[in-house]
Motif scaffolding. Structure first.
Motif, PDB file in Angstrom:
ATOM      1  N   SER A 195      17.768   6.402  11.553  1.00 29.25           N
ATOM      2  CA  SER A 195      16.354   6.360  11.918  1.00 29.25           C
ATOM      3  C   SER A 195      16.205   5.448  13.123  1.00 29.25           C
ATOM      4  N   ALA A 196      14.958   5.313  13.584  1.00 37.75           N
ATOM      5  CA  ALA A 196      14.685   4.433  14.726  1.00 37.75           C
ATOM      6  C   ALA A 196      14.581   2.974  14.291  1.00 37.75           C
ATOM      7  N   PHE A 197      14.719   2.708  12.984  1.00 39.24           N
ATOM      8  CA  PHE A 197      14.541   1.357  12.446  1.00 39.24           C
ATOM      9  C   PHE A 197      15.465   0.351  13.129  1.00 39.24           C
ATOM     10  N   HIS A 198      16.726   0.726  13.322  1.00 39.09           N
ATOM     11  CA  HIS A 198      17.720  -0.218  13.840  1.00 39.09           C
ATOM     12  C   HIS A 198      17.462  -0.588  15.301  1.00 39.09           C
ATOM     13  N   GLU A 199      16.935   0.368  16.063  1.00 33.75           N
ATOM     14  CA  GLU A 199      16.591   0.063  17.443  1.00 33.75           C
ATOM     15  C   GLU A 199      15.384  -0.874  17.507  1.00 33.75           C
ATOM     16  N   THR A 200      14.378  -0.609  16.688  1.00 34.23           N
ATOM     17  CA  THR A 200      13.161  -1.422  16.730  1.00 34.23           C
ATOM     18  C   THR A 200      13.387  -2.838  16.225  1.00 34.23           C
ATOM     19  N   THR A 201      14.382  -3.026  15.362  1.00 33.55           N
ATOM     20  CA  THR A 201      14.656  -4.365  14.840  1.00 33.55           C
ATOM     21  C   THR A 201      15.717  -5.092  15.650  1.00 33.55           C
ATOM     22  N   GLY A 202      16.346  -4.421  16.622  1.00 31.30           N
ATOM     23  CA  GLY A 202      17.412  -5.036  17.399  1.00 31.30           C
ATOM     24  C   GLY A 202      18.735  -5.063  16.674  1.00 31.30           C
ATOM     25  N   MET A 203      18.892  -4.197  15.662  1.00 32.81           N
ATOM     26  CA  MET A 203      20.112  -4.178  14.850  1.00 32.81           C
ATOM     27  C   MET A 203      21.094  -3.089  15.274  1.00 32.81           C
ATOM     28  N   ALA A 204      20.786  -2.370  16.331  1.00 29.19           N
ATOM     29  CA  ALA A 204      21.610  -1.219  16.718  1.00 29.19           C
ATOM     30  C   ALA A 204      23.065  -1.594  16.994  1.00 29.19           C
ATOM     31  N   ASP A 205      23.307  -2.824  17.469  1.00 37.02           N
ATOM     32  CA  ASP A 205      24.672  -3.245  17.785  1.00 37.02           C
ATOM     33  C   ASP A 205      25.315  -4.074  16.681  1.00 37.02           C
ATOM     34  N   SER A 206      24.631  -4.193  15.553  1.00 38.27           N
ATOM     35  CA  SER A 206      25.177  -4.945  14.429  1.00 38.27           C
ATOM     36  C   SER A 206      26.309  -4.168  13.767  1.00 38.27           C
ATOM     37  N   GLU A 207      27.259  -4.907  13.197  1.00 35.10           N
ATOM     38  CA  GLU A 207      28.350  -4.253  12.468  1.00 35.10           C
ATOM     39  C   GLU A 207      27.841  -3.529  11.229  1.00 35.10           C
ATOM     40  N   LEU A 208      26.600  -3.846  10.840  1.00 32.12           N
ATOM     41  CA  LEU A 208      26.013  -3.168   9.689  1.00 32.12           C
ATOM     42  C   LEU A 208      25.811  -1.686   9.975  1.00 32.12           C
ATOM     43  N   VAL A 209      25.534  -1.356  11.244  1.00 31.06           N
ATOM     44  CA  VAL A 209      25.235   0.040  11.587  1.00 31.06           C
ATOM     45  C   VAL A 209      26.051   0.577  12.761  1.00 31.06           C
ATOM     46  N   LYS A 210      26.604  -0.289  13.579  1.00 32.29           N
ATOM     47  CA  LYS A 210      27.303   0.143  14.791  1.00 32.29           C
ATOM     48  C   LYS A 210      28.486   1.052  14.464  1.00 32.29           C
ATOM     49  N   ASN A 211      28.478   2.227  15.089  1.00 34.61           N
ATOM     50  CA  ASN A 211      29.563   3.208  14.920  1.00 34.61           C
ATOM     51  C   ASN A 211      29.781   3.611  13.463  1.00 34.61           C
ATOM     52  N   LYS A 212      28.765   3.442  12.638  1.00 36.19           N
ATOM     53  CA  LYS A 212      28.879   3.813  11.225  1.00 36.19           C
ATOM     54  C   LYS A 212      28.219   5.164  10.980  1.00 36.19           C
ATOM     55  N   LYS A 213      28.810   5.925  10.095  1.00 39.49           N
ATOM     56  CA  LYS A 213      28.199   7.182   9.676  1.00 39.49           C
ATOM     57  C   LYS A 213      27.196   6.849   8.581  1.00 39.49           C
ATOM     58  N   MET A 214      25.945   6.872   8.928  1.00 39.73           N
ATOM     59  CA  MET A 214      24.889   6.501   7.980  1.00 39.73           C
ATOM     60  C   MET A 214      24.326   7.737   7.291  1.00 39.73           C
ATOM     61  N   MET A 215      23.743   7.527   6.136  1.00 34.84           N
ATOM     62  CA  MET A 215      23.090   8.603   5.412  1.00 34.84           C
ATOM     63  C   MET A 215      21.851   9.034   6.190  1.00 34.84           C
ATOM     64  N   SER A 216      21.601  10.322   6.221  1.00 37.16           N
ATOM     65  CA  SER A 216      20.428  10.823   6.949  1.00 37.16           C
ATOM     66  C   SER A 216      19.162  10.553   6.149  1.00 37.16           C
ATOM     67  N   ALA A 217      18.043  10.464   6.871  1.00 37.49           N
ATOM     68  CA  ALA A 217      16.757  10.277   6.211  1.00 37.49           C
ATOM     69  C   ALA A 217      16.463  11.451   5.285  1.00 37.49           C
TER      70      ALA A 217
END
Length: 271
Positions: A195-217
């Motif tokens: 989702s756009a959540f990670h961009e809006t929170t500034g978390m897009a480059d965090s290891e929590l989400v970076k290059n990770k295959k996340m579950m779709s909404a």
């Protein structure tokens, strides 16, 4: 009174934060299952397109309410609007929410107060308003969207994690209070989701989400809807998320907090 559309008798679901992400996907599932919809979001342009699409595709009625849930009067205004329109809400989905990232002493106070209002106060207020009728009529469902962040402290996202913990504990307590009333409460705790959540929170480059295959909404919404219909109190999508949520209980809290901070700083990789 329930809304009728094209001569059909349908239940109605109210969904907040319905213009995108999990909220939109939940709205799509309810529409596909012939629920009439009340969609709440501050993005009126998106809501208008969604309403047109769903009404023509599924033959349902969609009422859009363009409101900002960070304004304290919004829940009461929504409730009064629906009362005046004689619209009965059978399912309440409290999905709206947002987060931020950074050290608490450096982050924006106004944004955090708005986050508390949206994530926590408006959710509680809407639940209070619509629950009474559900209990009086002996049926109804409430779905509150929390997060796996609810299971542990979240340094660098301290306020966000705390709001999600509130949603989790509030929902579980409410589910217990409502046993044998015909009303059920489900709390959905997804992990990182596309989702756009990670961009809006500034978390897009965090290891929590970076290059990770996340579950779709879409997948999260499908799992959440199934849990809601099965009257399941706690729904955690994904085996890994379920395991990690349980492991927190058996790990020293100070250590858990340090690990979460390290992840949020991008220093620790998430398996």
């Amino acid at each position: 009174m329930k809304i009728t559309y094209q001569g059909q008798y349908k239940k109605t679901a109210l969904i907040t934060g319905a213009a995108s992400g999990i909220g939109y996907e939940l709205a799509h599932i309810f529409a596909r299952n012939t629920y009439n919809l009340v969609l709440v979001d501050k993005n009126g342009q998106k809501l208008s397109k969604i309403a047109d699409k769903f009404q023509h595709k599924f033959g349902i009625f969609v009422k859009n309410i363009i409101k900002d849930l960070s304004v304290s009067t919004t829940p009461e205004e929504i409730f009064i609007d629906l009362q005046q329109a004689s619209i009965k809400v059978d399912v309440l989905v409290n999905n709206a929410g947002f987060g931020n990232h950074g050290l608490f002493n450096e982050t924006n106070l106004t944004a955090e107060l708005e986050m508390l209002q949206v994530n926590l106060v408006s959710l509680t207020h809407l639940t209070k308003l619509f629950l009474k009728d559900m209990v009086n009529q002996g049926n109804g469902k409430i779905l509150n969207v929390a997060s796996t962040a609810a299971f542990q402290p979240g340094p660098l996202m301290a306020v966000y994690s705390a709001t999600k913990s509130y949603i989790l504990l509030f929902s579980e307590a409410l589910a217990n209070e409502l046993e044998n009333t015909g009303v059920t409460v489900t709390v959905l705790c997804p992990g990182p989701t596309e989702s756009a959540f990670h961009e809006t929170t500034g978390m897009a480059d965090s290891e929590l989400v970076k290059n990770k295959k996340m579950m779709s909404a879409k997948t999260v919404a499908k799992i959440g809807y199934s849990g809601l219909m099965a009257n399941t109190t706690l729904v955690i999508p994904g085996v890994k998320n379920k395991i990690l949520s349980e492991l927190v209980r058996f790990t020293p809290r100070k250590l858990v907090t340090k690990i979460v901070r390290s992840i949020h700083e991008g220093k620790t990789k998430v398996i």
